[in-house]
Design a protein around this motif. Structure first.
Motif, PDB file in Angstrom:
ATOM      1  N   SER A  24      13.027  65.169  -0.453  1.00 19.77           N
ATOM      2  CA  SER A  24      12.557  64.856  -1.797  1.00 19.77           C
ATOM      3  C   SER A  24      13.121  63.491  -2.176  1.00 19.77           C
ATOM      4  CB  SER A  24      13.045  65.911  -2.792  1.00 19.77           C
ATOM      5  OG  SER A  24      14.447  65.816  -2.970  1.00 19.77           O
ATOM      6  N   PHE A  25      12.632  62.955  -3.265  1.00 18.38           N
ATOM      7  CA  PHE A  25      13.161  61.685  -3.758  1.00 18.38           C
ATOM      8  C   PHE A  25      14.661  61.813  -4.001  1.00 18.38           C
ATOM      9  CE2 PHE A  25      14.079  58.540  -7.023  1.00 18.38           C
ATOM     10  CZ  PHE A  25      13.501  57.395  -6.473  1.00 18.38           C
ATOM     11  N   GLN A  26      15.074  62.963  -4.509  1.00 20.74           N
ATOM     12  CA  GLN A  26      16.486  63.177  -4.819  1.00 20.74           C
ATOM     13  C   GLN A  26      17.336  63.223  -3.547  1.00 20.74           C
ATOM     14  OE1 GLN A  26      13.964  64.942  -6.275  1.00 20.74           O
ATOM     15  NE2 GLN A  26      14.124  63.977  -8.284  1.00 20.74           N
ATOM     16  N   THR A  27      16.852  63.875  -2.489  1.00 22.90           N
ATOM     17  CA  THR A  27      17.643  63.942  -1.256  1.00 22.90           C
ATOM     18  C   THR A  27      17.748  62.574  -0.596  1.00 22.90           C
ATOM     19  OG1 THR A  27      15.746  64.603   0.117  1.00 22.90           O
ATOM     20  CG2 THR A  27      17.106  66.380  -0.821  1.00 22.90           C
ATOM     21  N   ILE A  28      16.688  61.789  -0.695  1.00 21.67           N
ATOM     22  CA  ILE A  28      16.713  60.436  -0.137  1.00 21.67           C
ATOM     23  C   ILE A  28      17.688  59.574  -0.939  1.00 21.67           C
ATOM     24  CG2 ILE A  28      15.340  58.364   0.348  1.00 21.67           C
ATOM     25  CD1 ILE A  28      12.902  60.348   0.620  1.00 21.67           C
ATOM     26  N   GLN A  53      18.547  56.893   8.060  1.00 21.37           N
ATOM     27  CA  GLN A  53      17.989  58.232   7.879  1.00 21.37           C
ATOM     28  C   GLN A  53      17.179  58.296   6.583  1.00 21.37           C
ATOM     29  OE1 GLN A  53      18.163  60.964  10.048  1.00 21.37           O
ATOM     30  NE2 GLN A  53      16.539  61.631   8.663  1.00 21.37           N
ATOM     31  N   ALA A  54      17.695  57.683   5.537  1.00 19.75           N
ATOM     32  CA  ALA A  54      16.979  57.672   4.261  1.00 19.75           C
ATOM     33  C   ALA A  54      15.638  56.943   4.391  1.00 19.75           C
ATOM     34  CB  ALA A  54      17.844  57.026   3.180  1.00 19.75           C
ATOM     35  N   LEU A  55      15.611  55.845   5.143  1.00 17.76           N
ATOM     36  CA  LEU A  55      14.345  55.131   5.356  1.00 17.76           C
ATOM     37  C   LEU A  55      13.338  55.993   6.118  1.00 17.76           C
ATOM     38  CD1 LEU A  55      15.534  51.502   6.136  1.00 17.76           C
ATOM     39  CD2 LEU A  55      13.951  52.186   4.318  1.00 17.76           C
ATOM     40  N   ARG A  56      13.806  56.699   7.135  1.00 15.41           N
ATOM     41  CA  ARG A  56      12.900  57.587   7.885  1.00 15.41           C
ATOM     42  C   ARG A  56      12.386  58.703   6.987  1.00 15.41           C
ATOM     43  NH1 ARG A  56      16.454  56.513  11.796  1.00 15.41           N
ATOM     44  NH2 ARG A  56      17.651  58.397  11.473  1.00 15.41           N
ATOM     45  N   ASP A  57      13.297  59.301   6.207  1.00 13.17           N
ATOM     46  CA  ASP A  57      12.883  60.370   5.299  1.00 13.17           C
ATOM     47  C   ASP A  57      11.907  59.854   4.249  1.00 13.17           C
ATOM     48  OD1 ASP A  57      14.592  61.998   6.725  1.00 13.17           O
ATOM     49  OD2 ASP A  57      15.996  62.342   5.071  1.00 13.17           O
ATOM     50  N   LEU A  58      12.135  58.644   3.770  1.00 14.82           N
ATOM     51  CA  LEU A  58      11.238  58.050   2.782  1.00 14.82           C
ATOM     52  C   LEU A  58       9.835  57.871   3.361  1.00 14.82           C
ATOM     53  CD1 LEU A  58      10.897  56.865  -0.060  1.00 14.82           C
ATOM     54  CD2 LEU A  58      11.631  54.667   0.878  1.00 14.82           C
ATOM     55  N   ALA A  59       9.755  57.452   4.613  1.00  9.43           N
ATOM     56  CA  ALA A  59       8.443  57.286   5.258  1.00  9.43           C
ATOM     57  C   ALA A  59       7.724  58.634   5.356  1.00  9.43           C
ATOM     58  CB  ALA A  59       8.615  56.662   6.636  1.00  9.43           C
ATOM     59  N   VAL A  60       8.443  59.670   5.753  1.00 10.91           N
ATOM     60  CA  VAL A  60       7.855  61.006   5.852  1.00 10.91           C
ATOM     61  C   VAL A  60       7.452  61.504   4.468  1.00 10.91           C
ATOM     62  CG1 VAL A  60       8.349  63.428   6.420  1.00 10.91           C
ATOM     63  CG2 VAL A  60       9.076  61.602   7.969  1.00 10.91           C
ATOM     64  N   PHE A  61       8.327  61.320   3.495  1.00 10.92           N
ATOM     65  CA  PHE A  61       8.064  61.757   2.124  1.00 10.92           C
ATOM     66  C   PHE A  61       6.830  61.071   1.563  1.00 10.92           C
ATOM     67  CE2 PHE A  61       8.865  61.142  -2.496  1.00 10.92           C
ATOM     68  CZ  PHE A  61       8.822  62.463  -2.896  1.00 10.92           C
ATOM     69  N   SER A  62       6.737  59.761   1.762  1.00 11.29           N
ATOM     70  CA  SER A  62       5.598  58.993   1.245  1.00 11.29           C
ATOM     71  C   SER A  62       4.295  59.448   1.879  1.00 11.29           C
ATOM     72  CB  SER A  62       5.800  57.500   1.488  1.00 11.29           C
ATOM     73  OG  SER A  62       6.913  57.038   0.770  1.00 11.29           O
ATOM     74  N   GLU A  63       4.326  59.709   3.180  1.00 13.76           N
ATOM     75  CA  GLU A  63       3.117  60.180   3.873  1.00 13.76           C
ATOM     76  C   GLU A  63       2.736  61.579   3.423  1.00 13.76           C
ATOM     77  OE1 GLU A  63       3.175  60.002   8.123  1.00 13.76           O
ATOM     78  OE2 GLU A  63       3.739  57.896   8.127  1.00 13.76           O
TER      79      GLU A  63
END
Length: 143
Positions: A24-28, A53-63
């Motif tokens: 989620s945005f919060q976890t990132i 890790q946050a950048l990778r999660d952000l990419a997954v979250f955005s998609e």
């Protein structure tokens, strides 16, 4: 053989358990905050791993969030009401933090020219990512 800073960060990232349903945005943002704490206390490699890790999660979250901005608001279809501007700011900040960490590693490394050179290349790559998103970002232009 001692691994380079980049190899250490990549290994830390591989060791992190991944569950896309928990992103989620919060976890990132929490990963970024932990990275900031690590950086402030001199644990630069650990901070870098957290930012990556946050950048990778952000990419997954955005998609996975299927970002669709509605014309009458800046809110998109994400359940936690994160808007595109918030995501952009977070991405810029994470790339900038990665660049700073790589810059620090390049200037303090004692492993030789090759390791320092790789860190500077990674710093430049993250600065270019920042400038692509925010062309007048002062720190990225400077680095």
């Amino acid at each position: 053989v001692n691994p380079t800073h980049t190899e250490k960060a990549n290994q830390m990232n591989k060791d992190t358990e991944f569950n896309s349903e928990c992103i989620s945005f919060q976890t990132i943002s929490a990963l970024k905050s932990k990275g900031n704490d690590c950086f402030s206390s001199g644990r630069v490699e650990e901070s870098l791993a957290l930012y990556q890790q946050a950048l990778r999660d952000l990419a997954v979250f955005s998609e996975s969030a299927d970002l669709v901005t509605f014309p009458e608001t800046t809110t998109n279809s994400i359940a936690d009401n994160t808007n595109n501007e918030d995501l952009l700011k977070l991405e810029v900040s994470l790339h900038s933090n990665c660049a700073t960490a790589y810059w620090r590693l390049a200037t303090v490394t004692s492993k030789g020219v090759q390791s320092s050179h790789v860190c500077l290349e990674e710093c430049e790559r993250h600065c270019k990512a920042v400038l692509k998103l925010q062309p007048l970002h002062v720190k990225a232009v400077y680095r």
